[in-house]
Motif scaffolding. Sequence first.
Motif: not given
Length: 377
Positions: A182-191, A210-223
């Motif tokens: 469960f802890c390992e699964s909680r650490q997963l992210s698109f980023s 998209p630039n690097a910061v935009a990709m970070e935001i997109l990865a966050y929005l995907a999660y």
Amino acid sequence: MSSTVASPMSAVPSSSSGRKSTSFTPELQSMMFSLGDARRPLHETAILVEDIVHTQLINLLQQAAEVSQMRGARVISAEDLLFLMRKDKKKLRRLLKYMFFRDYKSKIVKGIEEDDLLEDKFNSNNTNKRQKLAQDFLNSIDQTGELLAMFEDDEIDDVKQERMERAERQTRTMDSVQYAEFCESRQLSFSKKASKFRDWLDCSSMEIKPNAVAMEILAYLAYETVAQLVDLALLVKQDMAPKAGDPFSHAISATFIQYHNSTEPHLLGQSTGVKTSLDSPENTPPPTPTPPASAGQQHLGKTPSGALGNSGIGQDSTKSKQRKRKKSTAACGMEAQSDAIQPSHIREAIRRYGHKIGPLSPFTSAYRRNGMTFLAC
């Protein structure tokens, strides 16, 4: 920003056929488990969630590219995504907090002392590049002061609080192995898989990338989209569960029944398939007794019959144990599958989220189901 995007509910395979080489289905199953789903989420549900998240992010990228063109930029930056999210204050506040913690993590990696971190929390300097970028942009479009006030707002996020409480309840009955998973699964992210995430969105084929910061935001929005899908699906699952003495238990959504009957007959028929299968223990004929070795043994009577009887009892006990083992395995599998979020729960959650209530709701696009409301912003 328009409120609807193309719906993946009508044709899932066609929308996912173009990205078979890159898939986040295994990662999504682990994410769904950490967000409240069963320990082994259904593969079909993860595929549907992946299709919804991918569809929403592609449409979000298209609208961000349009905003970027309007302001004469060559790349999609964080300002374009912040502009699209400006109307939803709660989700924008959540994103700003995420950007602050990204800066915080960068400072820790660089070895800056903790006192300096707390002191520079709201300072506009080079170490707070994401925070400064968001603050400068919101300051340029904020005419009422509501957007800038979110930087100093320490209001508790009810959605995050509910997710943490659900995770705490989920871990109460776990052993050490399950909790480690469960802890390992909680650490997963698109980023954490940036190159795979970029290939998944097919950013190389875009004219404005998209630039690097935009990709970070997109990865966050995907999660966040995955998390919100799980939140809504769990509510649908709770509503669809039969309740004793509930006079409205028969009033199930027609959409839920339609998708449940048309897309998942194999799930509904498993309870009967266990008993009607030709290879099931119930349809296995009894063992044929071994004939006597010689005619002389037939006249002895008790000795061979006793030997045959003992072997028959042993075979029956062995087969009964095998039957019980198979039944328990099938029951555990069916129980785990019944606890997991079904694709019909996801579809019903999308239908409810996009359904507008009001006197003019029959005339809205969401009511006609020719689009799907954005979940991330």
